[in-house]
Every structure is written in C-alpha cells, then in structure tokens.
Design a protein around this motif. Structure first.
Motif, PDB file in Angstrom:
ATOM      1  N   ILE A  44       0.736  -0.854   0.009  1.00 17.58           N
ATOM      2  CA  ILE A  44       0.064   0.132  -0.071  1.00 17.58           C
ATOM      3  C   ILE A  44       0.889   1.371  -0.005  1.00 17.58           C
ATOM      4  O   ILE A  44       0.668   2.317  -0.796  1.00 17.58           O
ATOM      5  CB  ILE A  44      -0.970  -0.085   1.162  1.00 17.58           C
ATOM      6  CG1 ILE A  44      -2.063  -1.094   1.125  1.00 17.58           C
ATOM      7  CG2 ILE A  44      -1.513   1.236   1.376  1.00 17.58           C
ATOM      8  CD1 ILE A  44      -2.891  -1.371   2.337  1.00 17.58           C
ATOM      9  N   SER A 116      -4.114  10.633   3.374  1.00 17.59           N
ATOM     10  CA  SER A 116      -5.064  10.284   2.054  1.00 17.59           C
ATOM     11  C   SER A 116      -6.326  10.955   2.264  1.00 17.59           C
ATOM     12  O   SER A 116      -6.727  11.537   1.054  1.00 17.59           O
ATOM     13  CB  SER A 116      -5.334   8.680   2.224  1.00 17.59           C
ATOM     14  OG  SER A 116      -4.112   8.017   2.036  1.00 17.59           O
ATOM     15  N   TYR A 180      -1.040   1.208 -12.830  1.00 15.11           N
ATOM     16  CA  TYR A 180      -2.477   1.701 -12.136  1.00 15.11           C
ATOM     17  C   TYR A 180      -2.910   2.932 -12.310  1.00 15.11           C
ATOM     18  O   TYR A 180      -4.142   3.256 -12.665  1.00 15.11           O
ATOM     19  CB  TYR A 180      -2.286   1.090 -10.796  1.00 15.11           C
ATOM     20  CG  TYR A 180      -3.410   1.183  -9.758  1.00 15.11           C
ATOM     21  CD1 TYR A 180      -4.881   0.565 -10.327  1.00 15.11           C
ATOM     22  CD2 TYR A 180      -3.718   1.819  -8.489  1.00 15.11           C
ATOM     23  CE1 TYR A 180      -5.723   0.597  -9.462  1.00 15.11           C
ATOM     24  CE2 TYR A 180      -4.912   1.912  -8.048  1.00 15.11           C
ATOM     25  CZ  TYR A 180      -5.993   1.113  -8.270  1.00 15.11           C
ATOM     26  OH  TYR A 180      -7.028   1.261  -7.563  1.00 15.11           O
ATOM     27  N   LEU A 184      -6.349   4.237 -13.978  1.00 18.64           N
ATOM     28  CA  LEU A 184      -7.504   4.972 -13.227  1.00 18.64           C
ATOM     29  C   LEU A 184      -7.756   5.963 -14.127  1.00 18.64           C
ATOM     30  O   LEU A 184      -8.948   6.445 -14.102  1.00 18.64           O
ATOM     31  CB  LEU A 184      -6.769   5.336 -11.711  1.00 18.64           C
ATOM     32  CG  LEU A 184      -6.975   4.387 -10.798  1.00 18.64           C
ATOM     33  CD1 LEU A 184      -6.242   4.995  -9.460  1.00 18.64           C
ATOM     34  CD2 LEU A 184      -8.290   3.808 -10.339  1.00 18.64           C
ATOM     35  N   TRP A 212      -9.841   8.036  -7.343  1.00 17.55           N
ATOM     36  CA  TRP A 212     -10.000   6.579  -6.563  1.00 17.55           C
ATOM     37  C   TRP A 212      -8.713   5.901  -5.841  1.00 17.55           C
ATOM     38  O   TRP A 212      -9.078   5.202  -5.124  1.00 17.55           O
ATOM     39  CB  TRP A 212     -10.511   5.841  -7.891  1.00 17.55           C
ATOM     40  CG  TRP A 212     -11.668   6.174  -8.304  1.00 17.55           C
ATOM     41  CD1 TRP A 212     -11.946   6.677  -9.778  1.00 17.55           C
ATOM     42  CD2 TRP A 212     -12.991   5.687  -7.771  1.00 17.55           C
ATOM     43  NE1 TRP A 212     -13.320   6.686  -9.861  1.00 17.55           N
ATOM     44  CE2 TRP A 212     -13.909   5.978  -8.726  1.00 17.55           C
ATOM     45  CE3 TRP A 212     -13.366   5.110  -6.701  1.00 17.55           C
ATOM     46  CZ2 TRP A 212     -15.280   5.813  -8.518  1.00 17.55           C
ATOM     47  CZ3 TRP A 212     -14.657   4.974  -6.458  1.00 17.55           C
ATOM     48  CH2 TRP A 212     -15.599   5.380  -7.336  1.00 17.55           C
ATOM     49  N   GLN A 213      -7.664   6.553  -6.203  1.00 14.85           N
ATOM     50  CA  GLN A 213      -6.461   5.842  -5.548  1.00 14.85           C
ATOM     51  C   GLN A 213      -6.424   6.094  -4.028  1.00 14.85           C
ATOM     52  O   GLN A 213      -6.255   5.397  -3.187  1.00 14.85           O
ATOM     53  CB  GLN A 213      -5.085   6.877  -6.249  1.00 14.85           C
ATOM     54  CG  GLN A 213      -3.861   6.127  -5.384  1.00 14.85           C
ATOM     55  CD  GLN A 213      -3.486   4.659  -5.442  1.00 14.85           C
ATOM     56  OE1 GLN A 213      -3.835   3.896  -6.254  1.00 14.85           O
ATOM     57  NE2 GLN A 213      -2.856   4.440  -4.296  1.00 14.85           N
ATOM     58  N   ALA A 215      -9.136   7.149  -2.216  1.00 12.12           N
ATOM     59  CA  ALA A 215     -10.335   6.848  -1.747  1.00 12.12           C
ATOM     60  C   ALA A 215     -10.101   5.358  -1.362  1.00 12.12           C
ATOM     61  O   ALA A 215     -10.497   4.760  -0.238  1.00 12.12           O
ATOM     62  CB  ALA A 215     -11.495   6.723  -2.773  1.00 12.12           C
ATOM     63  N   LEU A 216      -9.562   4.659  -2.114  1.00 17.23           N
ATOM     64  CA  LEU A 216      -9.389   3.160  -1.916  1.00 17.23           C
ATOM     65  C   LEU A 216      -8.228   3.046  -1.037  1.00 17.23           C
ATOM     66  O   LEU A 216      -8.126   1.930  -0.261  1.00 17.23           O
ATOM     67  CB  LEU A 216      -8.703   2.423  -3.327  1.00 17.23           C
ATOM     68  CG  LEU A 216      -9.949   2.283  -4.248  1.00 17.23           C
ATOM     69  CD1 LEU A 216      -9.351   1.783  -5.556  1.00 17.23           C
ATOM     70  CD2 LEU A 216     -10.888   1.367  -3.917  1.00 17.23           C
ATOM     71  N   ASN A 217      -7.398   3.980  -0.812  1.00 22.42           N
ATOM     72  CA  ASN A 217      -6.405   3.807   0.439  1.00 22.42           C
ATOM     73  C   ASN A 217      -7.148   3.520   1.845  1.00 22.42           C
ATOM     74  O   ASN A 217      -6.479   3.059   2.508  1.00 22.42           O
ATOM     75  CB  ASN A 217      -5.516   5.009   0.485  1.00 22.42           C
ATOM     76  CG  ASN A 217      -4.392   5.132  -0.588  1.00 22.42           C
ATOM     77  OD1 ASN A 217      -3.899   4.090  -0.894  1.00 22.42           O
ATOM     78  ND2 ASN A 217      -3.509   6.179  -0.733  1.00 22.42           N
ATOM     79  N   PRO A 219     -10.041   1.952   3.060  1.00 22.32           N
ATOM     80  CA  PRO A 219     -10.267   0.665   3.638  1.00 22.32           C
ATOM     81  C   PRO A 219      -9.119  -0.080   3.578  1.00 22.32           C
ATOM     82  O   PRO A 219      -9.057  -0.809   4.506  1.00 22.32           O
ATOM     83  CB  PRO A 219     -11.299   0.406   2.419  1.00 22.32           C
ATOM     84  CG  PRO A 219     -11.172   0.904   1.119  1.00 22.32           C
ATOM     85  CD  PRO A 219     -10.763   2.410   1.769  1.00 22.32           C
ATOM     86  N   LEU A 220      -8.232   0.032   2.497  1.00 20.80           N
ATOM     87  CA  LEU A 220      -7.030  -0.693   2.590  1.00 20.80           C
ATOM     88  C   LEU A 220      -6.153  -0.647   3.844  1.00 20.80           C
ATOM     89  O   LEU A 220      -5.554  -1.568   4.349  1.00 20.80           O
ATOM     90  CB  LEU A 220      -6.180  -0.580   1.244  1.00 20.80           C
ATOM     91  CG  LEU A 220      -6.961  -1.129   0.036  1.00 20.80           C
ATOM     92  CD1 LEU A 220      -6.084  -0.667  -1.450  1.00 20.80           C
ATOM     93  CD2 LEU A 220      -7.372  -2.462   0.015  1.00 20.80           C
TER      94      LEU A 220
END
Length: 546
Positions: A44, A116, A180, A184, A212-213, A215-217, A219-220
């Motif tokens: 991550i 983030s 990636y 995106l 999106w990058q 935002a996905l950080n 939950p990950l």
C-alpha cells in the motif's frame, strides 16, 4: 522398561515435527501470517510512491495549474512524497526500536490514512503537496518496521526468504503504481458513471479519476491496521532497556537526507510530468543540484562527528564498521541502479516507439498495458528470486546467492541492450525476468546479511538505512540517466539535418535506450566483488566481525 521401537520413535518424531509446524504457522507465533500482513502494508505504501507520476497531467487540469509556468511547483506532488518517505524510514525505524514495533506501525498507518483523507479534501495545490508529504511520512515508516519485525520473528535460516518477500512486494508496488495510475485515468470516470447509474451513488463519482487511488487507500489502510492489531502477540514489545532517541541526531539526519534528495531531484532524479511514467523532470538542470548535494555531504560529515560523541546515538555505534552491513549497503546502492533502469526505460520505449491510440488517454493506457506485460516478468521473477535467494542464504550463506543474483541481473540488463524496434514482447519479458530473478536473489541475501549484522536493538534503524541506500541508488541512477541521455540525444541529433530529424528520432531514442541498459549492466557488475567479500555471519550479531 523396554526401549522404544523404531516405528514408535519415527511416529513420535512426526508428531513433534507436526507440532513444530503448527507453532510456526499457528496463531501463537504465526510468523508467516504476520509476514503476509506486513507485506500488505508495504505494498500500500510503495504503490503511492509512484502512482501519481502518470496521474499528474489530469491533476494539473483539476487544480488549474498553469502550463508551463506551474510545472515546477506541481512536480513537488511527487518530490515531497519521495523526500518525506525517505526521511521517515530511519526515524520511525529507530522509534520502533525504542517504543515497540506495533505501536509505531499503527502510528505510521494512521498518518498515511490522514494524509489520504486530506488529499481528497485538498482545495488547492499547496494543500495537496502538504497532504502528500504527510501521507508519505506515514508510509515511509512501514517498510523498515516490517523488515525489523522480520528480523525479530524469523530465525536466521528463514530470515532471508522473508526479507526477499518484502523486497519483492515493495518493488511490485513501485512498478504497479504508474500502470495503475494510467488505468485509473483511463477507466476511473467510466467506473464512476456506472456506480452512479447502476448503484445510485453520488453523480460526482463520474468525474473521479485519480481520486479513486486515495479513496481506496482508506479501507485498505484500515484493513492493514486492524490485521496488524489482531496479531499483537506476534510483534516484539517495547524494551525498557532500549536506547533513548537521539533527537538531535534525528534532526541532523533528516536535514541531510532532505538536502541530498533535493540535490538529486534538481539534477534530474525525479518522476516525470509527462506520459512516460518515470523519467526526467522537465527543465531539470544538472548543475542546479550541486549546492544541495554539497550541503548534504557536509551534513553526512557533521552527523558522523556528532554521533561519535553520543552515549545513545541514533545510529548504533560501529554499525558501519561491521563489514557485512557496510558491504550490504553499498551493494543495495548499486542494485537500485539496476532496478530503476528497466522501470524507466521500458515505459519510455513503449510510449515513444510501441504504443498506439487515437487520444492521449488511450495512448497512455495502451502504453501502460504494454509496459505492464514486459515488467510483469521483472516483478514475478523478482518474487521467485527473493524466495530462492533467501532459501540459499540460509543454506550456504549470503555470499553465493548475492553474487549469483548480481551476475544474472547484469547479464539480463546486457541482453536488453540488444532490443530492436519490433522486439517481441515475450522475449523482452523473459529478459526482464532474468533481471528480476537476479535482483530478487541478491536483494534477499543482502537484506539478510544486513539484518544479521545489526544488533537486535538496532534492527529498525539498520533496515531504514539499508532501504534509503537503495532509494538513493535509484534516484541517483535516474539523475545520471537523465543527464547522460540528454547529452547523448544532443550529440546524436547533431548528426542529422533539421529536416531529417523527425524521421530519425525513433532510431536516436532506441540507441539511447540500448546504451542505457549497457551502462546499467556495468554498474550492477561493480557490486559483484562486494558480494564476494561478504562473510558468513556468526550466530551472535553482537560479536565483532573482523
């Protein structure tokens, strides 16, 4: 009492072996489960180091950055992340030596999460840069803490393989990032429109691409944090006898690293704003970085002077006098050059000579896919090589796997110097697999050698320093490629009349790429005698090595 029969002894041995395996894999110690969680966090953080490089053009539009006058300021979206990432490595590594791995790992993940969120909320370019620096400050601490935890939990025989896995995942994140990011930009708005229409989510998602990058950080990173906390017993707790933090040394080291990296960035060792993914920063002038590099050199001398007079120095006394640690650091510096070369040259070749598309977005997306097909050989083989090199270092020592890996990587880079305009992608991927297999084996063995050489209460700072040297090798290598490539382009272009230059550009570009791979092979080969000079570690890393 009758002596036990052979069958009974064998059965007892099998039961004991099974119990040992359960202790290794099971919930009490579970080092392999812990390794998976650590690798997840490393990926991550590493992905965010390079993902923005291919998203910058879209970000410049969204933040209304004037072109070309605003490009220099916008480059700090990437440069601020790199500098904060490097500064965080030794600092958080040392903090984890003093206050415990899990506590500091959780702090790093929290900072990464906060950064983030702030990126998503940033109203202007300055806030975005500050948010990226905060994000990197947390992400940079994850890798050395993960490596130090491996040193704590894995015995010497298995430590090399575990270090190799982390190194491969870290590299995979760096290489996956630009690919990636391109995907995106290409497909993010389409995904947002589908979610808005099919799932009834906010219509504003249709405008999201790079968002999106980050935002996905969320939950990950939360998942990585929760998984780590659930493995609390597997982390080494803080030790009352651990050295106190040398804050003066920490400030001096941080200032030195900032000066060195600003100097390298100003000399061309930065992520590009263009579509090649990784390359030279537009407008960089090699001579502009020298004042910063001189300041960084003075900082290194000052740090050595100050630390030698501290009772509890930031860098453990004598760490660089340990033969294997010093050699491992120098080898890692050169391996950084070997790694950055395909990361830079493969996307450059695909973008300039092989890609296709009717729009810039389609061109970038296809170039990313082509680059990914070739670089998949590098990353996949690097993971395999890490396991082989780690296993070998536990069986025959670190010298053999490191030297063989370096030789294989140098041969792979040399073979890539023969690429032509229409080189089959399969052959390119196989040659990159040769490079990856060698780099993976060498990285695992070198990482194990460095950790074995470090004292137990200094594994965090040792891991941070080792990683910094590889990053500096990558940055310095990129700066060198930029400076030399620019000079070669001017020399080669001068041989053509102006009207013939456009048709000659593909040939000139290919020639420079071929020569760059040859130079990288020579640079990596310089690490071979250093690897051969490694000594097999004694069981006690506190004993003198000479």
């Amino acid at each position: 009492m009758e002596p036990a029969s052979g069958e009974a002894l064998r059965a007892s041995g099998k039961r004991e072996a099974g119990a040992a395996r359960w202790r290794f894999f099971g919930p009490a110690d579970a080092p392999l489960g812990l390794l998976g969680i650590l690798a997840f966090g490393v990926f991550i953080a590493a992905d965010d180091l390079t993902v923005v490089s291919t998203m910058l053009p879209r970000m410049l539009v969204d933040f209304e950055v004037p072109i070309p006058s605003g490009l220099k300021d916008a480059s700090w979206i990437v440069s601020a992340y790199l500098i904060a990432y490097v500064v965080a490595m030794p600092l958080f590594g040392r903090l984890s030596d003093r206050y415990g791995r899990l506590r500091v790992y959780a702090l790093c993940m929290a900072l990464f999460l906060a950064g983030s969120v702030l990126v998503l909320l940033a109203p202007d370019l300055s806030t975005l840069i500050a948010a990226r620096a905060l994000q990197a400050f947390g992400g940079g601490g994850v890798v050395p803490i993960a490596m130090a935890t491996v040193g704590d939990r894995f015995p010497e025989g298995r430590r090399g393989s575990a270090i190799g896995v982390l190194a491969a995942v870290d590299t995979l994140g760096w290489i996956w990032g630009p690919i990636y990011g391109s995907l995106l930009i290409r497909y993010g708005p389409e995904a947002g429109r589908w979610m808005a229409e099919a799932l009834g989510m906010p219509a504003g998602l249709a405008a999201w691409s790079w968002q999106w990058q980050f935002a996905l950080n969320l939950p990950l990173a939360l998942l990585a944090l929760v998984l780590a906390v659930r493995r609390r017993p597997a982390f080494v707790a803080s030790s009352p006898g651990a050295p106190r933090i040398d804050w003066a040394g920490a400030v001096l080291l941080s200032g030195t690293l900032i000066a060195l990296h600003v100097g390298i960035i100003e000399s061309g060792g930065a992520m590009e704003l263009g579509s090649t993914g990784i390359g030279a920063l537009e407008g960089s002038q090699p001579l502009t970085g020298w004042p910063w590099l001189l300041l960084g050199g003075a900082g290194v001398a000052g740090l050595a002077f100050v630390e030698a007079r501290r009772s509890d120095p930031l860098i453990p006394a004598g760490l660089f006098r340990r033969r294997n640690f010093t050699l491992a650091g120098l080898v890692n510096l050169l391996l950084g050059l070997g790694l950055i070369t395909p990361m830079a040259q493969v996307p450059l070749l695909m973008n300039t000579l092989r890609s296709y598309g009717d729009t810039p977005e389609a061109w970038m997306g296809n170039a990313a896919i082509l680059s990914g097909r070739v670089l998949a050989g590098l990353t996949g083989a690097m993971a395999l090589g890490s396991l082989i090199g780690g296993w070998g270092s536990g069986r025959i020592g670190d010298r053999g796997p490191a030297a063989l890996g370096i030789a294989l990587a140098a041969l792979g880079l040399l073979s890539a110097s023969g690429w032509g305009m229409e080189e089959p992608l399969t052959r390119m991927a196989l040659q990159m697999a040769m490079v990856g297999l060698g780099l993976g084996a060498a990285t695992a063995a070198i990482g194990a050698a460095a950790l074995d050489a470090a004292p137990p209460d200094g594994r965090g700072i040792a891991s941070g320093l080792l990683l910094i040297l590889r990053l500096m090798g990558m940055s310095a290598g990129l700066a060198g490629i930029t400076t030399w490539g620019t000079s070669r382009f001017q020399a080669l272009a001068a041989a053509y009349p102006l009207e013939a230059l456009p048709s000659a550009l593909p040939h000139i570009t290919l020639t420079i790429i071929q020569e760059t791979f040859r130079l990288a092979a020579m640079g990596v080969a310089l690490a071979f005698p250093m690897a051969m000079a490694l000594r097999r570690m004694r069981s006690d890393p506190n004993r003198p090595l000479f």
